[in-house]
Design an enzyme around this catalytic site. Structure first.
Site, PDB file in Angstrom:
ATOM      1  N   ASN A   1     -21.757 -33.485 -70.288  1.00 61.88           N
ATOM      2  CA  ASN A   1     -20.465 -34.023 -70.559  1.00 61.88           C
ATOM      3  C   ASN A   1     -19.375 -32.977 -71.244  1.00 61.88           C
ATOM      4  OD1 ASN A   1     -18.059 -35.466 -71.928  1.00 61.88           O
ATOM      5  ND2 ASN A   1     -19.246 -36.796 -73.193  1.00 61.88           N
TER       6      ASN A   1
ATOM      7  N   TYR B   1     -14.970 -44.277 -78.448  1.00 54.70           N
ATOM      8  CA  TYR B   1     -16.316 -43.628 -78.258  1.00 54.70           C
ATOM      9  C   TYR B   1     -17.380 -44.093 -78.968  1.00 54.70           C
ATOM     10  CZ  TYR B   1     -13.083 -39.900 -76.096  1.00 54.70           C
ATOM     11  OH  TYR B   1     -12.419 -39.318 -75.459  1.00 54.70           O
TER      12      TYR B   1
ATOM     13  N   ARG C   1      -6.673 -37.724 -67.272  1.00 57.34           N
ATOM     14  CA  ARG C   1      -8.440 -38.091 -67.139  1.00 57.34           C
ATOM     15  C   ARG C   1      -8.841 -38.459 -65.794  1.00 57.34           C
ATOM     16  NH1 ARG C   1      -9.358 -37.358 -72.770  1.00 57.34           N
ATOM     17  NH2 ARG C   1      -7.636 -38.491 -74.082  1.00 57.34           N
TER      18      ARG C   1
ATOM     19  N   HIS D   1     -11.337 -31.820 -67.260  1.00 55.13           N
ATOM     20  CA  HIS D   1      -9.842 -32.012 -66.504  1.00 55.13           C
ATOM     21  C   HIS D   1      -9.283 -30.687 -66.272  1.00 55.13           C
ATOM     22  CE1 HIS D   1     -11.289 -36.048 -67.586  1.00 55.13           C
ATOM     23  NE2 HIS D   1     -11.195 -35.767 -68.886  1.00 55.13           N
TER      24      HIS D   1
ATOM     25  N   ASP E   1     -16.794 -23.568 -61.243  1.00 55.03           N
ATOM     26  CA  ASP E   1     -17.461 -22.102 -60.578  1.00 55.03           C
ATOM     27  C   ASP E   1     -18.811 -21.986 -61.131  1.00 55.03           C
ATOM     28  OD1 ASP E   1     -15.118 -22.068 -59.008  1.00 55.03           O
ATOM     29  OD2 ASP E   1     -14.264 -20.265 -60.089  1.00 55.03           O
TER      30      ASP E   1
ATOM     31  N   ARG F   1     -14.872 -40.047 -85.706  1.00 53.16           N
ATOM     32  CA  ARG F   1     -13.376 -40.381 -85.313  1.00 53.16           C
ATOM     33  C   ARG F   1     -13.285 -41.301 -84.068  1.00 53.16           C
ATOM     34  NH1 ARG F   1     -13.354 -37.229 -89.050  1.00 53.16           N
ATOM     35  NH2 ARG F   1     -11.995 -35.174 -89.101  1.00 53.16           N
TER      36      ARG F   1
ATOM     37  N   PRO G   1     -16.054 -29.647 -75.927  1.00 57.97           N
ATOM     38  CA  PRO G   1     -15.191 -29.709 -76.989  1.00 57.97           C
ATOM     39  C   PRO G   1     -15.067 -31.190 -77.858  1.00 57.97           C
ATOM     40  CG  PRO G   1     -13.960 -29.152 -75.086  1.00 57.97           C
ATOM     41  CD  PRO G   1     -15.404 -29.147 -74.677  1.00 57.97           C
ATOM     42  N   ASN G   2     -15.237 -31.184 -79.070  1.00 57.16           N
ATOM     43  CA  ASN G   2     -14.676 -32.150 -79.928  1.00 57.16           C
ATOM     44  C   ASN G   2     -15.952 -33.340 -79.801  1.00 57.16           C
ATOM     45  OD1 ASN G   2     -12.361 -31.146 -80.803  1.00 57.16           O
ATOM     46  ND2 ASN G   2     -11.510 -31.763 -78.926  1.00 57.16           N
TER      47      ASN G   2
ATOM     48  N   ARG H   1      -8.134 -44.850 -68.476  1.00 51.68           N
ATOM     49  CA  ARG H   1      -7.492 -44.264 -69.465  1.00 51.68           C
ATOM     50  C   ARG H   1      -6.285 -43.279 -68.837  1.00 51.68           C
ATOM     51  NH1 ARG H   1     -11.440 -40.991 -73.239  1.00 51.68           N
ATOM     52  NH2 ARG H   1      -9.405 -41.149 -74.688  1.00 51.68           N
TER      53      ARG H   1
ATOM     54  N   GLU I   1     -22.779 -35.301 -64.122  1.00 51.26           N
ATOM     55  CA  GLU I   1     -21.205 -35.356 -64.968  1.00 51.26           C
ATOM     56  C   GLU I   1     -21.346 -36.593 -65.661  1.00 51.26           C
ATOM     57  OE1 GLU I   1     -17.519 -34.958 -62.557  1.00 51.26           O
ATOM     58  OE2 GLU I   1     -16.686 -35.795 -64.635  1.00 51.26           O
TER      59      GLU I   1
ATOM     60  N   ALA J   1     -12.816 -32.602 -72.651  1.00 52.48           N
ATOM     61  CA  ALA J   1     -11.613 -32.307 -71.895  1.00 52.48           C
ATOM     62  C   ALA J   1     -11.628 -31.286 -70.827  1.00 52.48           C
ATOM     63  CB  ALA J   1     -10.675 -31.895 -73.145  1.00 52.48           C
TER      64      ALA J   1
ATOM     65  N   HIS K   1     -19.422 -39.001 -68.910  1.00 51.64           N
ATOM     66  CA  HIS K   1     -18.621 -39.546 -69.843  1.00 51.64           C
ATOM     67  C   HIS K   1     -18.972 -40.719 -70.563  1.00 51.64           C
ATOM     68  CE1 HIS K   1     -16.289 -36.356 -68.381  1.00 51.64           C
ATOM     69  NE2 HIS K   1     -16.289 -36.817 -66.840  1.00 51.64           N
ATOM     70  N   ILE K   2     -18.628 -40.591 -71.756  1.00 48.31           N
ATOM     71  CA  ILE K   2     -18.931 -41.774 -72.658  1.00 48.31           C
ATOM     72  C   ILE K   2     -17.909 -43.078 -72.295  1.00 48.31           C
ATOM     73  CG2 ILE K   2     -18.910 -42.681 -74.951  1.00 48.31           C
ATOM     74  CD1 ILE K   2     -19.469 -39.858 -75.585  1.00 48.31           C
ATOM     75  N   SER K   3     -16.681 -42.647 -72.236  1.00 50.61           N
ATOM     76  CA  SER K   3     -15.682 -43.576 -71.725  1.00 50.61           C
ATOM     77  C   SER K   3     -15.413 -43.728 -70.093  1.00 50.61           C
ATOM     78  CB  SER K   3     -14.355 -43.331 -72.468  1.00 50.61           C
ATOM     79  OG  SER K   3     -13.968 -42.017 -71.964  1.00 50.61           O
TER      80      SER K   3
HETATM   81  O1  CA2 Z   1     -15.393 -39.973 -72.397  1.00 49.43           O
HETATM   82  C1  CA2 Z   1     -15.834 -38.750 -72.550  1.00 49.43           C
HETATM   83  O2  CA2 Z   1     -16.934 -38.795 -72.729  1.00 49.43           O
HETATM   84  C2  CA2 Z   1     -15.052 -37.800 -72.321  1.00 49.43           C
HETATM   85  O3  CA2 Z   1     -15.524 -36.653 -71.723  1.00 49.43           O
HETATM   86  C3  CA2 Z   1     -14.687 -37.458 -73.859  1.00 49.43           C
HETATM   87  C4  CA2 Z   1     -13.497 -36.369 -74.095  1.00 49.43           C
HETATM   88  C5  CA2 Z   1     -12.488 -36.628 -73.294  1.00 49.43           C
HETATM   89  O4  CA2 Z   1     -11.528 -35.614 -73.094  1.00 49.43           O
HETATM   90  C6  CA2 Z   1     -12.653 -36.770 -71.751  1.00 49.43           C
HETATM   91  O5  CA2 Z   1     -11.607 -37.059 -71.185  1.00 49.43           O
HETATM   92  C7  CA2 Z   1     -13.716 -37.941 -71.875  1.00 49.43           C
HETATM   93  C8  CA2 Z   1     -13.396 -36.018 -75.490  1.00 49.43           C
HETATM   94  C9  CA2 Z   1     -14.482 -35.860 -76.420  1.00 49.43           C
HETATM   95  C10 CA2 Z   1     -13.941 -35.722 -77.852  1.00 49.43           C
HETATM   96  O6  CA2 Z   1     -14.849 -36.819 -78.403  1.00 49.43           O
HETATM   97  C11 CA2 Z   1     -14.361 -37.210 -79.688  1.00 49.43           C
HETATM   98  C12 CA2 Z   1     -15.074 -38.067 -80.455  1.00 49.43           C
HETATM   99  C13 CA2 Z   1     -14.670 -38.637 -81.439  1.00 49.43           C
HETATM  100  C14 CA2 Z   1     -13.551 -38.351 -81.877  1.00 49.43           C
HETATM  101  C15 CA2 Z   1     -12.610 -37.560 -81.291  1.00 49.43           C
HETATM  102  C16 CA2 Z   1     -13.177 -36.978 -80.172  1.00 49.43           C
END
Ligand code: CA2
Length: 149
Positions: free
Chosen positions: A79, A23, A116, A85, A92, A18, A10-11, A112, A103, A82, A105-107
């Site tokens: 990836n 990110y 997370r 978490h 499963d 954004r 998601p997102n 954080r 797995e 959210a 994650h970008i960040s």
């Molecule tokens: O760091 C990552 O890749 C995450 O999986 C990104 C998720 C976050 O909930 C995880 O804790 C860490 C969020 C992805 C949403 O990506 C956005 C990108 C640009 C603007 C807003 C959200």
């Protein structure tokens, strides 16, 4: 040619549009191109997807696991956003599909917010990568290919 899946949760369709401080400036299309290049270098094909729906990700993990069992795929770079978490269902699905999952994650999620720091994906994953920005995607593909060969 074996296939590598890259699934985004998601997102992640908002990538580059954004929150660049967290990110970065690359869009999801940029990430797809980076993954295409990495897969071409390794002689594998890429199946790159994004969904905002947990159930769709579950179905995709089943599909990827079945392809891997048939010897047609090496595994998944996931990836889960959210859902990482929150989602027992994704945990499963990985276990149930017997899918090899990296797995990603970008960040650096551990630097954080506390919410997370826990992942439902990690105990079912082969490896975890976090904090390299979008450069982590091709690195994870390389890791998946090397682990499989
Ligand atoms: O760091 C990552 O890749 C995450 O999986 C990104 C998720 C976050 O909930 C995880 O804790 C860490 C969020 C992805 C949403 O990506 C956005 C990108 C640009 C603007 C807003 C959200």
């Amino acid at each position: 040619m074996p296939k590598v899946y890259v699934f985004n949760g998601p997102n992640l369709n908002l990538l580059g549009l954004r929150e660049p401080a967290v990110y970065g400036h690359h869009t999801l299309d940029d990430v797809r191109s980076m993954c295409e290049r990495a897969c071409a270098e390794h002689g594998v094909t890429l199946d790159f997807r994004q969904s905002n729906h947990e159930g769709e990700l579950v179905t995709w993990l089943h599909e990827a696991g079945a392809a891997e069992q048939r010897g047609e795929a090496l595994g998944v770079v996931l990836n889960a956003g959210a859902y990482t978490h929150t989602s027992v269902a994704l945990h499963d699905a990985i276990k149930g599909a017997q899918s090899t999952v990296i797995e990603l994650h970008i960040s650096n999620v551990h630097a954080r917010e506390a919410f997370r720091h826990h992942s439902y994906i990690s105990p079912a994953a082969k490896a975890v990568m976090a904090g390299f920005g979008v450069a982590g995607y091709p690195l994870a593909i390389t890791g998946l290919v090397n682990a499989a060969r």
